[in-house]
Design a protein around this motif. Structure first.
Motif, PDB file in Angstrom:
ATOM      1  N   THR A  32       0.866 -20.235  10.823  1.00 15.89           N
ATOM      2  CA  THR A  32       1.269 -20.632  12.051  1.00 15.89           C
ATOM      3  C   THR A  32       1.429 -19.336  13.197  1.00 15.89           C
ATOM      4  OG1 THR A  32       2.885 -22.187  11.291  1.00 15.89           O
ATOM      5  CG2 THR A  32       3.321 -21.500  13.618  1.00 15.89           C
ATOM      6  N   VAL A  33       1.750 -18.198  12.432  1.00 15.00           N
ATOM      7  CA  VAL A  33       1.698 -16.952  13.255  1.00 15.00           C
ATOM      8  C   VAL A  33      -0.054 -16.596  13.603  1.00 15.00           C
ATOM      9  CG1 VAL A  33       3.744 -15.612  12.719  1.00 15.00           C
ATOM     10  CG2 VAL A  33       1.639 -15.360  11.458  1.00 15.00           C
TER      11      VAL A  33
ATOM     12  N   LEU B 235      -0.938 -19.157  16.709  1.00 13.84           N
ATOM     13  CA  LEU B 235      -0.264 -18.810  17.897  1.00 13.84           C
ATOM     14  C   LEU B 235      -0.758 -17.470  18.554  1.00 13.84           C
ATOM     15  CD1 LEU B 235       3.169 -20.283  17.564  1.00 13.84           C
ATOM     16  CD2 LEU B 235       1.280 -21.399  18.648  1.00 13.84           C
TER      17      LEU B 235
ATOM     18  N   HIS C 107      -1.457 -17.260  24.422  1.00 14.02           N
ATOM     19  CA  HIS C 107      -0.583 -17.568  25.471  1.00 14.02           C
ATOM     20  C   HIS C 107      -0.105 -19.108  25.644  1.00 14.02           C
ATOM     21  CE1 HIS C 107      -2.275 -13.736  26.441  1.00 14.02           C
ATOM     22  NE2 HIS C 107      -3.228 -14.189  27.411  1.00 14.02           N
ATOM     23  N   ASP C 108      -0.372 -19.873  26.434  1.00 16.54           N
ATOM     24  CA  ASP C 108       0.418 -21.156  26.420  1.00 16.54           C
ATOM     25  C   ASP C 108      -0.182 -21.953  25.375  1.00 16.54           C
ATOM     26  OD1 ASP C 108       1.034 -23.882  26.903  1.00 16.54           O
ATOM     27  OD2 ASP C 108       0.425 -23.664  29.073  1.00 16.54           O
ATOM     28  N   PRO C 109       0.493 -22.308  24.302  1.00 19.42           N
ATOM     29  CA  PRO C 109       0.118 -23.149  23.124  1.00 19.42           C
ATOM     30  C   PRO C 109      -0.635 -24.324  23.351  1.00 19.42           C
ATOM     31  CG  PRO C 109       2.248 -22.088  22.838  1.00 19.42           C
ATOM     32  CD  PRO C 109       1.935 -22.115  24.355  1.00 19.42           C
TER      33      PRO C 109
ATOM     34  N   SER D 220       4.667 -13.726  19.444  1.00 19.51           N
ATOM     35  CA  SER D 220       4.835 -14.957  18.627  1.00 19.51           C
ATOM     36  C   SER D 220       6.103 -14.857  17.794  1.00 19.51           C
ATOM     37  CB  SER D 220       3.748 -15.572  17.915  1.00 19.51           C
ATOM     38  OG  SER D 220       2.583 -15.876  18.653  1.00 19.51           O
TER      39      SER D 220
ATOM     40  N   TYR E 206       7.531 -20.129  25.877  1.00 20.43           N
ATOM     41  CA  TYR E 206       6.728 -21.424  25.415  1.00 20.43           C
ATOM     42  C   TYR E 206       7.551 -21.700  24.162  1.00 20.43           C
ATOM     43  CZ  TYR E 206       3.176 -20.262  28.738  1.00 20.43           C
ATOM     44  OH  TYR E 206       2.474 -19.832  29.891  1.00 20.43           O
TER      45      TYR E 206
ATOM     46  N   ALA F 234       8.218 -22.778  16.520  1.00 25.23           N
ATOM     47  CA  ALA F 234       7.803 -21.321  17.044  1.00 25.23           C
ATOM     48  C   ALA F 234       8.160 -21.617  18.613  1.00 25.23           C
ATOM     49  CB  ALA F 234       6.474 -21.448  16.919  1.00 25.23           C
TER      50      ALA F 234
ATOM     51  N   LYS G 268       6.940 -18.677  21.841  1.00 23.38           N
ATOM     52  CA  LYS G 268       6.017 -17.770  22.242  1.00 23.38           C
ATOM     53  C   LYS G 268       6.406 -16.964  23.501  1.00 23.38           C
ATOM     54  CE  LYS G 268       1.692 -17.122  22.206  1.00 23.38           C
ATOM     55  NZ  LYS G 268       1.402 -16.419  21.147  1.00 23.38           N
TER      56      LYS G 268
ATOM     57  N   VAL H 269       5.277 -14.593  26.498  1.00 22.76           N
ATOM     58  CA  VAL H 269       3.889 -13.883  27.212  1.00 22.76           C
ATOM     59  C   VAL H 269       4.197 -13.151  28.365  1.00 22.76           C
ATOM     60  CG1 VAL H 269       1.832 -14.476  28.450  1.00 22.76           C
ATOM     61  CG2 VAL H 269       2.657 -15.991  26.460  1.00 22.76           C
TER      62      VAL H 269
END
Lengths: 441, 102
Positions: free
Chosen positions: A255-256, A259, A263-265, B21, B57, B64, B66, B68
């Motif tokens: 997972t790390v 991602l 940026h935007d997943p 992340s 995010y 998870a 995120k 940015v």
């Protein structure tokens, strides 16, 4: 994989230009992988390649090509392991010729070698829509190209495919695509696998500490295995390692990495498609085995991303002086203050003075030291308009040995060219990508 | 308890954009992390090291988060004034070290 028989197995042979060569050699020799993709190009390494090509037109390929491919090429035919890599850097044609010479020197059976060309768009830089005004002298501009030409070359029987600035994910998706079912879902999964594999050890337990702390032991990290993926025709994949290679593959490592830098997943933009990872499923199917599925494709970007390098005049001078023994911390802090007095007129945005061991990495966010450190280094980096000015910064730090706190020593300094990375977009039809076959004769 | 006790993390970058992340160990930890690790809190912590305007995010399916941060790395990797290069690979520790007990 629930009746999803694997049709292709791909491994990662490198995750950056300076990556280790031993793990790749084990993958190539194993007979397990049908292709090995090697990601060898980053902003910093492309700058070095451009500088080399600027000196000699025949240069510009990755200077590590021989060291990296020598242990791999003998396995291309004997183990059926194709090699795909962007170690063409700033000169894929020259790199392909070097691969041919190397194969010949190693007495390999004849190899079909393809160079993928067309990513260099420096001569069309005025057609690029840059994110910000480019002030320096542009020394390189490369479009991130997709997997199409790589897939075509593999389909036409290429044993080795050498690219320049292909997108990292494309190096993996390229050889996979001819073997998948052609659906959008399969393409999304090929790009997902590429993204999971492209940083080598980062998905197998490298650059990874368990929650609460603690990672692989030193012996395991010293011999860390690089990842491989078994793919079914629909693109569903299992990420794992060679049985005898140390490493971790689990939901967290995957997972790390999934991602990492996206940026935007929900909108990871690659030249081959916009990828949505929000529905991706990562399931542990066994020890060191993770099944990956469910990534969706959200269209194809109309334009390609361009990376450019703009050289500003002058240098960055990066200088250090060390302090050791009783009171090292107080003396290092005092030396830094001496420099702040001496360099008070320097433009604030162009200089940084800190202490290696205290706050040089995270600045004000660094944790307070619990005990005085036995050794510390005062660090200064400054943007300098020319070499003479860079000399002033270097001399100021060296002058601390005579006119600073006691016992300053163990100095080091380097000068870097002042190169800024810029990015922008270019229309696809301005980037014709071609395949050039290298004749071994 | 630190964020790093219930999550793993990684720093990355593209050009001048810093990209962080965090992945929680389980669903309960994820819910706690999502409540605690707001964009504002990240901005406050990261702001001590760099100019930080944070977009967060949330990816529940992957447990998870995120973060940015455009403009965090002016000029990109090569133009950095930090000692050596790639300092930002350590930046995730700013978030992992945040204390969640309060």
């Amino acid at each position: 994989m629930k009746g999803e028989a694997p049709v292709f197995t791909i491994g990662c042979g490198a995750g950056f230009a300076g990556d280790r060569t031993d793990a790749a050699a084990r993958l190539a020799a194993s007979g397990v992988v049908d292709a090995l993709s090697l990601e060898c190009l980053a902003e910093r390494t492309l700058i070095a390649a451009l500088a080399a090509r600027g000196q000699t037109p025949q240069a510009g390929a990755d200077p590590r090509l021989r060291r990296r491919l020598t242990p791999l090429l003998p396995h291309v035919h004997s183990k059926g392991c194709r090699i795909i890599s962007n170690l063409g850097a700033a000169n894929p044609r020259a790199a392909a010729a070097q691969v041919a010479q190397l194969a010949s020197a190693l007495d390999c059976p004849p190899l079909k070698i393809a160079a993928i060309v067309g990513d260099d768009v420096l001569d069309r830089a005025e057609r690029v829509q840059w994110d910000q005004p480019v002030t320096g002298r542009l020394i390189g501009a490369h479009a991130y190209i997709g997997s199409d030409a790589i897939a075509t070359a593999v389909d036409q029987g290429a044993d080795v495919v050498i690219t320049g600035r292909a997108a990292d994910s494309a190096l993996f998706a390229g050889p996979l695509i001819p073997y998948l079912d052609g659906s959008d879902d399969a393409l999304a999964m090929a790009l997902t696998v590429g993204h999971l594999l492209e940083c080598s050890g980062q998905v197998t337990g490298g650059n990874f500490e368990q929650p609460g702390g603690g990672g692989l032991d030193a012996r395991s990290l010293a011999n860390l295995g690089f990842p491989l993926a078994h793919l079914a025709r629909n693109g569903t994949a299992e990420i794992t390692l060679l049985d005898d290679d140390p490493g971790i593959v689990d939901r967290l490592t995957c997972t790390v990495q999934l991602l990492y830098e996206v940026h935007d997943p929900s909108r990871y933009i690659t030249p081959d498609g916009v990828v949505d990872f929000t529905e991706t499923r990562l399931e542990e199917t066994g020890p060191r085995r993770v099944r990956v599925s469910g990534t969706k494709l959200r269209g194809k970007p109309k334009q390609l991303k361009v990376i450019g390098f703009a050289e500003e005049a002058g240098f960055i001078a990066d200088v250090e002086i060390g302090y050791a023994g009783t009171g090292a911390q107080e003396r290092a802090l005092r030396a830094a203050d001496v420099l702040r007095h001496r360099l008070a007129d320097w433009p604030q945005d162009d200089i940084r003075i800190d202490i290696v061991g205290l706050n040089s990495i995270l600045g004000g966010a660094s944790m307070a030291a619990n005990a005085a450190a036995p050794e510390l280094r005062v660090h200064v980096s400054a943007r300098c308009p020319d070499g003479e000015t860079a000399q002033i910064i270097e001399d100021e730090v060296y002058a601390l040995t005579l006119s600073g706190p006691g016992g300053g020593g163990s100095l080091r300094s380097e000068r870097r060219r002042n190169i800024e990375t810029v990015s922008g977009l270019i229309d696809r039809d301005l980037v014709p990508v071609g395949i050039e076959w290298e004749d071994r004769a | 308890m630190r964020v790093g006790d219930i999550a793993v993390g990684r720093s990355g970058d593209k050009g001048d954009i810093l990209d962080l992340s965090l992945v929680a160990v389980d669903e309960k930890s994820f819910e706690r992390l999502e409540r605690f690790m707001t964009a504002e809190r990240a901005e406050q912590a990261l702001g001590l090291a760099m100019p930080a305007r944070v977009t967060r995010y949330v990816v529940p399916g992957l447990l998870a988060l995120k973060f940015v941060i455009p403009g965090a790395l002016p000029g990109g990797v090569h133009a950095s004034l930090h000692a050596g290069m790639h300092w930002q690979k350590s930046a995730i520790h700013i978030l992992l070290d945040l204390d969640m007990d309060e």
